[in-house]
Design a protein around this motif. Structure first.
Motif, PDB file in Angstrom:
ATOM      1  N   ARG B 121       0.832  -1.194   0.000  1.00 24.13           N
ATOM      2  CA  ARG B 121       0.000   0.000   0.000  1.00 24.13           C
ATOM      3  C   ARG B 121       0.876   1.257   0.000  1.00 24.13           C
ATOM      4  O   ARG B 121       0.613   2.227  -0.697  1.00 24.13           O
ATOM      5  CB  ARG B 121      -0.887  -0.044   1.248  1.00 24.13           C
ATOM      6  CG  ARG B 121      -1.793   1.128   1.416  1.00 24.13           C
ATOM      7  CD  ARG B 121      -2.959   1.051   0.448  1.00 24.13           C
ATOM      8  NE  ARG B 121      -3.693   2.296   0.531  1.00 24.13           N
ATOM      9  CZ  ARG B 121      -5.008   2.398   0.540  1.00 24.13           C
ATOM     10  NH1 ARG B 121      -5.748   1.331   0.398  1.00 24.13           N
ATOM     11  NH2 ARG B 121      -5.580   3.566   0.648  1.00 24.13           N
ATOM     12  N   PHE B 129       7.090   3.561  -7.736  1.00 21.33           N
ATOM     13  CA  PHE B 129       7.434   2.243  -8.267  1.00 21.33           C
ATOM     14  C   PHE B 129       6.278   1.671  -9.073  1.00 21.33           C
ATOM     15  O   PHE B 129       5.115   1.857  -8.738  1.00 21.33           O
ATOM     16  CB  PHE B 129       7.785   1.280  -7.134  1.00 21.33           C
ATOM     17  CG  PHE B 129       9.101   1.574  -6.503  1.00 21.33           C
ATOM     18  CD1 PHE B 129      10.274   1.334  -7.199  1.00 21.33           C
ATOM     19  CD2 PHE B 129       9.172   2.128  -5.243  1.00 21.33           C
ATOM     20  CE1 PHE B 129      11.503   1.632  -6.630  1.00 21.33           C
ATOM     21  CE2 PHE B 129      10.393   2.427  -4.670  1.00 21.33           C
ATOM     22  CZ  PHE B 129      11.565   2.184  -5.366  1.00 21.33           C
ATOM     23  N   GLU B 133       6.518  -4.197  -9.515  1.00 23.41           N
ATOM     24  CA  GLU B 133       7.596  -4.351  -8.536  1.00 23.41           C
ATOM     25  C   GLU B 133       7.104  -4.431  -7.105  1.00 23.41           C
ATOM     26  O   GLU B 133       7.870  -4.767  -6.205  1.00 23.41           O
ATOM     27  CB  GLU B 133       8.552  -3.156  -8.631  1.00 23.41           C
ATOM     28  CG  GLU B 133       9.379  -3.180  -9.864  1.00 23.41           C
ATOM     29  CD  GLU B 133      10.461  -2.131  -9.802  1.00 23.41           C
ATOM     30  OE1 GLU B 133      10.959  -1.863  -8.695  1.00 23.41           O
ATOM     31  OE2 GLU B 133      10.781  -1.571 -10.840  1.00 23.41           O
ATOM     32  N   ARG B 137       9.252  -6.146  -3.780  1.00 21.64           N
ATOM     33  CA  ARG B 137       9.797  -5.228  -2.782  1.00 21.64           C
ATOM     34  C   ARG B 137       9.183  -5.497  -1.416  1.00 21.64           C
ATOM     35  O   ARG B 137       9.869  -5.449  -0.389  1.00 21.64           O
ATOM     36  CB  ARG B 137       9.548  -3.781  -3.197  1.00 21.64           C
ATOM     37  CG  ARG B 137      10.471  -3.393  -4.309  1.00 21.64           C
ATOM     38  CD  ARG B 137      10.341  -1.948  -4.723  1.00 21.64           C
ATOM     39  NE  ARG B 137      11.306  -1.725  -5.776  1.00 21.64           N
ATOM     40  CZ  ARG B 137      12.551  -1.340  -5.580  1.00 21.64           C
ATOM     41  NH1 ARG B 137      12.962  -1.074  -4.364  1.00 21.64           N
ATOM     42  NH2 ARG B 137      13.384  -1.192  -6.582  1.00 21.64           N
TER      43      ARG B 137
END
Lengths: 254, 340, 472
Positions: B121, B129, B133, B137
């Motif tokens: 979130r 980004f 991705e 991440r």
């Protein structure tokens, strides 16, 4: 054109031309602080220059003034420091310029806030105006670019607008120095407390939000009985504005 | 200078350049791989095992040791070591061959899920980004944030209920909102619903969904559903998906009566000389860009038309509340309109 | 107690927030606009058919049309650039005459009659004064022409249309259409281009515009390009076409700069800047007739003089350094000579030489003094019989004489080409570096912006040099 420009305030005396001195950048020993806010590309910097006699560059570009400019003028022996805030569409985002503008109105507690709007695009500009009126109740609306509005056949009922917004409204075309004397007069009357504003507060809020806002406002006012913008603080808390939370904790509002 | 000749100079240059490339190229560079090896310690393995078990149990699937080792990209020995340790610490237990979470293990797993979804979130709302991705991440971040950091993050984001894919974020106390809806292939032809969840794993399928430009929160109407493909209408466009791809979309069916004004479209589909009213901004537009659009006047009920068509195709300028504002096509695709 | 209450308020707000859900901001903005619409309905009457916006719309249709949009844009921007470069020649030589050929000797003789020691007079007049005078003479005229013209276009409202037309190109490399303008501004002065990046309100795109502005060939570098192209590149083709070819070479370098700008923008947006927030919006304001004289005045005050002042502040110490390194001796060689010898090897690898590298190091403050410094240093190490002495920058009136000095310094066509490339691809001048720091407030980005172009410059000149030597 000239005949149309009538100040929003009923009590206006005649403008005292001899009492005006533009001070440029000399802003020491001022009596009042005046903030200049507005959307990008509304001629805000032109108003600033007209008031102070400075010649800041004013590009036909949204978002030109990013750094804060200051200047001053003297009217009827009182000195006013004028702060030109960055032009923004809103005060609710986290971008740097919006934060700078918001902080100054909220924490700098200016004696008067001049909100410059483009008369051609009043509706879109009101977004910012209504937000500012939640924060401060000492404000005047400068309806700029009246010359363009006239050419575009836009008529604005200044008196109704002033009544709806609850603050004085001054039509102007800063490029041609029209309306500037009236604006100065109005600024001085708000600063001295001669005009008391009763600003519009945002109405069409959905019920569930309004309820939450009320609950919070009551609590905030219990804690800080003297603040006038508890509703704005409630809005900000509901958005989780970190800065406002910090400010509450340190008591910067009082 | 005695040994100089251009060829040897070029050779040295390209060897050095190649070496740097292999060391530091994004994601697969040796430096990063080594660094990851170093970071992925026991804690990471334990947490990954917990998360896998949690997901399996939630979908009522059973896991034995073999499947688990297969699922995780660590060496067998390290996984076995981790599992032993977890059993000792009362995080998991065996029911014959099947691995199960204990109450304590479940709590721990929920915490990890919470961090993962909060971080996604955060990436969606506060950074630039790309969607593709977010998952990876968040995968690495979920092992790194401690309790206080997570609470801080949650507050910063406004204690959100859902992650950007529509998965519920567990609260501090483990409360979770419910995702409503069923997998898209289960809907009948003619059914109307709202997309409530887009699964981001496996990546191959997620990429296909992204390429289709399907948006979270969109209303859809199924027009064809058979074993080879599923066709549905949404926001004035037609989408065709293979059932396996469609299964990664969750749709909450709506009552027919509430159902939809048929002529909802995306602003990007507006033509010159047409006018329209704005219905809202899609949930795909998030964070700062969403706020900007609102501030610029793209709010419910506003009239909009095309002011200028761009010579290069985008951005086009839209006339909104008396001002001409240029938006790129991907932004305009996230504004919903009803043509007049 | 009080602290407790406040914590309660915050706790309450968090609770309420979770209940309201994610739609709060949307709802609030919608209610504000609803109020605004109500108010406007009461007090504004407009007659749509009589709107002057029609004229704006007509202009817009033309300047953004498929057929005329781009030609008009190139014509306008090309004219501005051409007027700047051509128009600056005359006032520049006038200023040079005054500051360098008249006042400088006068100061020298004044100092001599006062009996000032040679080192003080050299340090102050040959070093500091000369560098400052040079910067003023070369920098002031083009900026005084470029900025007002650019500002007029800006005030009229044309520039946002350029951003509008070009955005798709910039979008492909992860940048914002408004970067077209910061880039154009960079053709005048990179420091001004960096400041202009303020108009980009999306953090990622703004950083990209700042970091890549140096790839716009600025006013300080045009003269170098033109001079070197005329001497070396114009010379390899027949006389009749030499001026055209050298012009094309300079334009080629400028276009190469743009290519680098796009490439590096793309690279940055895909790597280090990937996570920065990116939003896009571009408002097309109505056209407004600019107020000519006022615009000229403010652009001179706000842009030209500020930039010039910063340049002077940085040029003065550079002049001092240039004089000092040529006049302080260690052993039997000046510092300059030592440095040149030390860097000659590396310079050779890059197809340049020690003189050029040293000149670029000491002339960081202003690209304008690179050529005079190179000439002075070349004379210093070769001992050709022109010039004004150690540490005194000079320029020669005739291009042939300049060519002779450079050729005596061992320059070839390769040196010239690589100098042109290196002049495009090297660190920004110190004024720009300082401005980048002021604008980004970050040491990290300032370092990236300063080092990245030099590394690119090294790589490009190195490759060109090796290939050149392989082929020829």
């Amino acid at each position: 054109m000239e005949t149309k420009i009538n100040s929003g305030c009923e009590t206006c005396e005649h403008f005292n031309k001899d009492g005006l001195k533009k001070l440029g950048v000399r802003t020491d020993n001022f009596d009042f602080v005046v903030a200049l806010a507005g959307n990008p590309n509304t001629g805000k910097s032109t108003v600033f220059n007209a008031l102070t006699g400075l010649r800041q560059h004013t590009g036909n570009w949204p978002g030109k003034t990013v750094t804060r400019a200051e200047g001053g003028f003297e009217y009827n022996t009182k000195k006013y420091k004028l702060v030109d805030l960055p032009g923004t569409y809103s005060l609710m985002s986290t971008s740097e310029d919006e934060q700078a503008a918001r902080d100054f109105i909220l924490f700098g507690k200016p004696d008067v806030t001049v909100i410059v709007v483009d008369a051609n695009r009043l509706e879109r500009n009101l977004n910012l105006v209504l937000q500012i009126l939640e924060i401060t109740d000492k404000a005047v609306l400068c309806l700029n670019l009246m010359d363009e509005a006239e050419r575009n056949a836009i008529e604005i009922d200044v008196r109704t607008l002033s009544r709806d917004l609850g603050i004085p409204v001054v039509p102007a075309s800063a490029r041609f120095n029209r309306g500037i004397p009236e604006l100065i007069q109005t600024i001085s009357e708000i600063a001295s407390g001669k005009i008391i504003c009763k600003p519009h507060r945002i109405k069409s809020v959905p019920e569930n939000i309004e309820k939450a806002v009320k609950t919070l406002t009551v609590e905030i006012e219990k804690e800080f009985p003297n603040i006038s913008n508890s509703r704005w603080i409630a809005f900000r808390l509901l958005e989780g504005d970190k800065q406002i939370i910090e400010a509450l904790k340190t008591g910067e509002f009082v | 200078m005695y040994t100089y000749n251009p060829i040897s100079a070029l050779l040295v240059f390209f060897v050095a350049g190649g070496l740097l490339y292999f060391l530091f190229r994004p994601a697969k560079g040796w430096y990063w791989v080594l660094k990851n090896q170093f970071i992925s310690n026991e804690k990471t393995i334990i947490e990954d095992v917990l998360k896998q078990l949690y997901h399996f149990e939630n979908s009522n699937n059973k896991v034995d040791m073999k499947t688990l080792v297969h699922m995780l990209s660590f060496s067998n020995k390290r996984i076995v070591d981790a599992i032993n340790k977890m059993t000792v610490n009362d995080l998991i237990y065996f029911e014959s061959d099947i691995l199960k979470l204990t109450e304590k293990g479940r709590e721990y797993a929920l915490r990890i899920v919470r961090v993962h979804r909060l971080w996604e979130r955060y990436l969606a709302d506060k950074t630039g980004f790309h969607k593709i991705e977010w998952h990876d991440r968040a995968e690495s971040m979920e092992h790194r944030l401690n309790h206080d950091e997570v609470e801080e993050l949650s507050m910063h984001l406004g204690h959100p209920k859902f992650d950007p894919h529509g998965d519920p974020i567990p609260t501090k106390t483990g409360k979770m909102a419910q995702v409503k809806g069923v997998e898209l292939p289960l809907l009948q032809v003619g059914a109307v619903g709202r997309i409530t969840h887009i699964e981001d794993e496996p990546e191959v399928i997620y990429k296909q969904i992204l390429a289709e430009n399907i948006h979270m929160g969109s209303l859809i109407k199924v027009v064809e559903n058979n074993s080879t493909r599923i066709v549905f209408l949404s926001e004035g466009e037609e989408f065709k998906l293979a059932p396996i791809v469609a299964a990664n979309l969750t749709v909450a069916p709506l009552e027919k009566e509430v159902a939809v004004e048929d002529n909802v479209a995306r602003l990007s589909s507006l033509n010159e000389h047409e006018t329209a009213k704005i219905i809202g901004i899609s949930r795909e537009s998030r964070g700062e860009s969403r706020r900007r659009l609102l501030d610029l006047g793209f709010v419910k009920g506003a009239n909009v038309s095309i002011d200028l068509v761009n010579p290069l195709g985008e951005p086009n300028a839209y006339l909104i509340k008396g001002t001409s504002i240029a938006l790129r096509n991907d932004q305009a695709a996230k504004i919903l309109i009803k043509k007049d | 107690m009080k602290q407790n209450n406040i914590d309660n308020i915050i706790e309450l707000s968090n609770e309420l927030r979770w209940q309201i859900g994610d739609e709060f901001h949307d709802n609030l903005t919608e209610s504000i606009y609803a109020d605004a619409a109500d108010i406007v309905k009461d007090s504004v009457r407009s007659n749509d058919s009589k709107r002057r916006f029609r004229l704006d719309a007509k202009i817009d249709k033309i300047v953004t049309s498929k057929r005329f949009g781009f030609p008009i844009m190139f014509l306008i921007l090309g004219t501005v650039l051409w007027l700047t470069i051509q128009g600056a020649n005359y006032p520049s030589s006038l200023l040079a005459n005054l500051l360098l050929d008249t006042i400088h000797p006068a100061l020298k003789s004044g100092a001599a009659s006062l009996g000032m020691p040679w080192w003080l007079d050299g340090f102050l007049i040959d070093g500091v004064y000369l560098a400052v005078a040079w910067v003023i003479a070369v920098m002031l005229p083009p900026m005084a022409i470029f900025f007002p013209m650019f500002t007029l276009l800006e005030d009229f409202g044309y520039l946002p249309r350029v951003a509008f037309n070009l955005d798709a190109l910039f979008n492909k490399s992860g940048a914002h259409g408004k970067q077209a303008l910061t880039m154009s501004m960079g053709f005048g002065c990179n420091a001004a281009g960096v400041v202009a990046a303020r108009i980009i309100d999306s953090p990622r795109e703004r950083l990209i515009a700042i970091l890549t502005n140096n790839f716009s060939l600025c006013n300080g570098r045009w003269p170098t390009q033109i001079l070197i192209a005329t001497i070396f590149i114009g010379a390899v083709v027949p006389k009749s076409s030499s001026s055209l070819v050298s012009l094309l070479a300079v334009i080629g370098v400028a276009v190469l700069g743009m290519a680098f700008m796009f490439g590096v923008s793309w690279g940055l947006s895909k790597t280090v800047l990937k996570g920065e927030v990116s939003t896009f919006n571009l408002e097309l304001p109505p056209y407004r007739p600019p107020r000519f004289w006022k615009t000229i005045y403010t652009s001179l005050i706000d842009r030209t003089l500020i930039v010039l002042w910063r340049a002077i502040v940085f040029a003065a110490p550079a002049g001092a350094v240039i004089w000092l390194i040529s006049n302080i001796h260690i052993g039997n060689e000046s510092i300059a000579a030592w440095a040149i010898n030390g860097m000659d090897g590396f310079g050779f690898l890059l197809g340049l030489n020690g003189v050029i590298l040293l000149a670029y190091i000491v002339a960081i403050p202003a690209n304008e003094i690179v050529i005079p410094t190179i000439l002075m240093l070349t004379v210093l190490v070769t001992g050709v019989g022109v010039g004004e002495g150690a540490g005194v920058m000079f320029e020669l009136d005739s291009i042939n004489a300049t060519a002779d000095v450079l050729k005596a310094g061992g320059w070839t066509l390769l040196t010239a080409i690589n100098l042109m490339l290196f002049s495009l691809l090297h660190n920004p001048c110190s004024t720009t570096i300082y401005t980048i720091y002021k604008e980004t407030n970050s040491v990290k980005w300032t370092v990236v912006a300063s080092v990245m172009p030099v590394i690119l410059g090294f790589i490009v000149t190195f490759l060109v040099a090796q290939l050149w030597r392989l082929i020829f």
